[in-house]
Design a protein around this motif. Sequence first.
Motif, mmCIF file in Angstrom:
data_model
loop_
_atom_site.group_PDB
_atom_site.id
_atom_site.type_symbol
_atom_site.label_atom_id
_atom_site.label_comp_id
_atom_site.label_asym_id
_atom_site.label_seq_id
_atom_site.Cartn_x
_atom_site.Cartn_y
_atom_site.Cartn_z
ATOM 1 N N VAL A 310 0.796 -0.730 0.084
ATOM 2 C CA VAL A 310 -0.012 -0.405 -0.347
ATOM 3 C C VAL A 310 0.655 1.499 -0.033
ATOM 4 C CG1 VAL A 310 -2.001 -1.112 1.191
ATOM 5 C CG2 VAL A 310 0.329 -0.414 2.196
ATOM 6 N N SER A 311 2.005 1.344 0.426
ATOM 7 C CA SER A 311 3.106 2.135 0.364
ATOM 8 C C SER A 311 3.633 2.871 -0.782
ATOM 9 C CB SER A 311 4.173 2.341 1.398
ATOM 10 O OG SER A 311 4.539 1.139 0.901
ATOM 11 N N GLY A 312 3.009 2.020 -1.889
ATOM 12 C CA GLY A 312 3.613 2.480 -3.244
ATOM 13 C C GLY A 312 2.494 3.029 -4.258
ATOM 14 N N LEU A 313 1.425 2.876 -3.453
ATOM 15 C CA LEU A 313 -0.177 3.112 -3.879
ATOM 16 C C LEU A 313 0.150 4.629 -4.644
ATOM 17 C CD1 LEU A 313 -2.844 1.410 -2.638
ATOM 18 C CD2 LEU A 313 -2.289 1.510 -4.906
ATOM 19 N N ARG A 314 -0.730 5.714 -5.223
ATOM 20 C CA ARG A 314 -0.584 6.690 -5.233
ATOM 21 C C ARG A 314 -2.204 7.506 -5.762
ATOM 22 N NH1 ARG A 314 2.136 8.257 -10.605
ATOM 23 N NH2 ARG A 314 4.023 8.240 -9.550
ATOM 24 N N PRO A 315 -2.797 7.734 -4.704
ATOM 25 C CA PRO A 315 -3.838 8.330 -4.128
ATOM 26 C C PRO A 315 -4.501 9.785 -4.632
ATOM 27 C CG PRO A 315 -3.892 7.902 -2.763
ATOM 28 C CD PRO A 315 -2.180 7.575 -3.446
ATOM 29 N N SER A 316 -5.358 9.993 -5.471
ATOM 30 C CA SER A 316 -6.046 11.640 -5.423
ATOM 31 C C SER A 316 -7.796 11.393 -5.811
ATOM 32 C CB SER A 316 -5.364 11.599 -7.025
ATOM 33 O OG SER A 316 -5.912 10.515 -7.785
ATOM 34 N N VAL A 317 -7.192 12.544 -5.132
ATOM 35 C CA VAL A 317 -8.692 13.695 -5.013
ATOM 36 C C VAL A 317 -8.932 15.481 -6.085
ATOM 37 C CG1 VAL A 317 -9.496 12.509 -2.989
ATOM 38 C CG2 VAL A 317 -8.519 14.490 -3.145
ATOM 39 N N GLY A 318 -9.577 15.358 -6.186
ATOM 40 C CA GLY A 318 -9.741 16.548 -6.828
ATOM 41 C C GLY A 318 -11.324 16.798 -6.837
ATOM 42 N N PHE A 319 -11.467 18.272 -8.095
ATOM 43 C CA PHE A 319 -12.988 18.616 -8.174
ATOM 44 C C PHE A 319 -12.776 20.011 -9.388
ATOM 45 C CE2 PHE A 319 -10.805 22.318 -5.789
ATOM 46 C CZ PHE A 319 -11.373 23.649 -6.006
ATOM 47 N N GLY A 320 -13.354 19.719 -10.340
ATOM 48 C CA GLY A 320 -13.727 20.485 -11.765
ATOM 49 C C GLY A 320 -15.273 21.552 -11.646
ATOM 50 N N VAL A 321 -14.730 23.265 -12.039
ATOM 51 C CA VAL A 321 -16.104 23.558 -11.702
ATOM 52 C C VAL A 321 -15.549 24.100 -13.040
ATOM 53 C CG1 VAL A 321 -15.892 24.206 -9.626
ATOM 54 C CG2 VAL A 321 -14.486 25.138 -11.052
ATOM 55 N N ARG A 322 -16.980 24.693 -13.772
ATOM 56 C CA ARG A 322 -17.254 25.716 -15.083
ATOM 57 C C ARG A 322 -17.777 26.724 -14.769
ATOM 58 N NH1 ARG A 322 -20.147 21.561 -19.015
ATOM 59 N NH2 ARG A 322 -19.758 23.612 -20.609
ATOM 60 N N GLN A 323 -17.648 27.442 -15.768
ATOM 61 C CA GLN A 323 -18.219 28.854 -15.711
ATOM 62 C C GLN A 323 -18.024 29.129 -17.464
ATOM 63 O OE1 GLN A 323 -20.020 30.762 -13.278
ATOM 64 N NE2 GLN A 323 -20.518 31.816 -15.078
ATOM 65 N N SER A 324 -19.316 29.819 -17.844
ATOM 66 C CA SER A 324 -19.624 30.555 -19.232
ATOM 67 C C SER A 324 -19.376 32.014 -19.014
ATOM 68 C CB SER A 324 -21.431 29.970 -19.746
ATOM 69 O OG SER A 324 -21.394 28.894 -19.592
ATOM 70 N N ILE A 325 -18.539 32.634 -20.053
ATOM 71 C CA ILE A 325 -17.871 33.768 -20.716
ATOM 72 C C ILE A 325 -18.239 33.970 -21.319
ATOM 73 C CG2 ILE A 325 -16.168 35.218 -20.157
ATOM 74 C CD1 ILE A 325 -14.677 34.107 -17.618
ATOM 75 N N GLY A 326 -19.677 34.999 -21.523
ATOM 76 C CA GLY A 326 -19.727 35.071 -22.774
ATOM 77 C C GLY A 326 -20.449 33.831 -23.564
ATOM 78 N N ASP A 327 -19.769 33.896 -25.206
ATOM 79 C CA ASP A 327 -20.115 32.605 -25.988
ATOM 80 C C ASP A 327 -18.411 31.757 -25.741
ATOM 81 O OD1 ASP A 327 -21.444 33.190 -27.328
ATOM 82 O OD2 ASP A 327 -20.686 34.748 -28.984
ATOM 83 N N LEU A 328 -17.442 31.826 -24.665
ATOM 84 C CA LEU A 328 -17.076 30.889 -24.040
ATOM 85 C C LEU A 328 -17.248 30.116 -23.086
ATOM 86 C CD1 LEU A 328 -13.724 33.525 -24.611
ATOM 87 C CD2 LEU A 328 -14.697 31.990 -26.002
ATOM 88 N N ASP A 329 -16.339 29.210 -22.739
ATOM 89 C CA ASP A 329 -16.642 27.966 -21.506
ATOM 90 C C ASP A 329 -15.620 27.989 -20.789
ATOM 91 O OD1 ASP A 329 -17.713 25.933 -19.993
ATOM 92 O OD2 ASP A 329 -17.981 24.334 -21.664
ATOM 93 N N LEU A 330 -15.605 28.318 -19.856
ATOM 94 C CA LEU A 330 -14.295 28.185 -18.515
ATOM 95 C C LEU A 330 -14.518 26.844 -18.547
ATOM 96 C CD1 LEU A 330 -11.048 29.278 -17.537
ATOM 97 C CD2 LEU A 330 -12.529 31.241 -16.628
ATOM 98 N N ARG A 331 -13.076 26.289 -18.167
ATOM 99 C CA ARG A 331 -13.410 25.258 -17.007
ATOM 100 C C ARG A 331 -11.985 25.243 -15.924
ATOM 101 N NH1 ARG A 331 -15.548 20.731 -20.357
ATOM 102 N NH2 ARG A 331 -16.985 21.507 -21.028
ATOM 103 N N VAL A 332 -12.267 24.685 -14.439
ATOM 104 C CA VAL A 332 -10.460 25.344 -13.298
ATOM 105 C C VAL A 332 -11.134 23.935 -12.690
ATOM 106 C CG1 VAL A 332 -10.159 26.412 -11.639
ATOM 107 C CG2 VAL A 332 -10.786 27.989 -13.853
ATOM 108 N N SER A 333 -9.247 22.959 -12.779
ATOM 109 C CA SER A 333 -9.504 21.751 -12.089
ATOM 110 C C SER A 333 -8.300 21.690 -11.345
ATOM 111 C CB SER A 333 -9.195 20.746 -13.538
ATOM 112 O OG SER A 333 -10.639 20.939 -14.383
ATOM 113 N N TYR A 334 -8.762 21.041 -10.238
ATOM 114 C CA TYR A 334 -7.498 20.803 -9.092
ATOM 115 C C TYR A 334 -7.668 19.141 -8.265
ATOM 116 C CZ TYR A 334 -5.415 20.583 -4.414
ATOM 117 O OH TYR A 334 -4.588 20.505 -3.531
ATOM 118 N N ALA A 335 -6.779 18.987 -8.273
ATOM 119 C CA ALA A 335 -6.279 17.806 -7.934
ATOM 120 C C ALA A 335 -4.406 18.218 -7.007
ATOM 121 C CB ALA A 335 -5.808 16.767 -9.190
#
Length: 355
Positions: A310-335
């Motif tokens: 188990v010491s060799g595992l690489r666990p991870s968590v994160g999230f992503g959000v999206r927001q429209s800016i006019g005709d553009l679609d902006l997405r920001v993610s974190y891990a």
Amino acid sequence: MHSWLLTSLFGGSERRVVLSLLLGIGLVAGGTAPANGQDAGTGAFSRLGFGARGMALGNALVADPSADVSPHYNPALLPSASGQRVSASAALLSFDRELQFLEFAAPLGPTAGIGLSLTHAGVNDIDGRNADGVRTETLSTDEFALSLAFGNRFAEWLAVGTTLTLYQSDLLPEVDPVRGLGIDMGVRVQATDRLSVAAAVKDLLARYEWDAAPVGGGSHTDRFPVRVQVGGSYALLNERLQLLAEVESRYTTRNRRGRQTLVTSGGPQARTRTESFLLHDLRGRVGASYRPLEVLRIRGGIDRLGVDDVSGLRPSVGFGVRQSIGDLDLRVSYAATLEPYVRSVVNTGTVELFL
């Protein structure tokens, strides 16, 4: 000065060879842990993951059903691109390491897609010493991967793709940067509305051929491991929940040198014999993504299943959000990714703009 490090890489003792490899390449992948555990092999930076979304999902994206995913995971996913996308990512790592990504992907015609990306990794503040152990200066390393990917959908249920990647490693100023070319191939099958399966072969022919003659050293060839990945994805709860899993079979060629004494008419002669052997490594990955709101995704995953304990595992968590800016679609993610063995956290952020 610098020549001490390079001479030890190509002509010194076994201990110095291992040390130089860790300084020049392996630290990018994992600090001070054992080489096997930290994947401290040739081109290790190109196997850490690509962007916050992929890292948060444990890099189990070979069969990702998403319309917008990095082609590094499988070029056969490119035909699903929803539109032109520009993304930039950066990771904060321990041990003076750095990792950045730039990527552009777009649909090409009614059934195809294309992607272009640049990856940079480096290690700073390396303590340089001469053969007597006296500190001389501060060293740094840089590695790059420039990729061009293309995928085409031959039927509603079948897509195929390929990627050409130019690798470059720059260890010391006295020697020209070394380059290598790798080829990826992938296929994706949409078995049902909910189930997608895929396979990919990565880093075919990729290798570095070092030449340390300018500083009195020799030559050396480092081959990238060839990776065969097979995986699938399944959608639940009206596609609000995505489950992903894959298995990777990794093959690495290594050379072993040994001294041999031959008896000839002129008497005993010592010669160096080189033997090649193949190492095999099997590992798994899983990931899950849940969309509680239309603008929010929560992600989690585990990489390196089956590598050591188990010491060799690489666990991870994160999230992503999206927001429209006019005709553009902006997405920001974190891990946030917990590295194996050393247990430091890699923080990765990605900004995507859909044009």
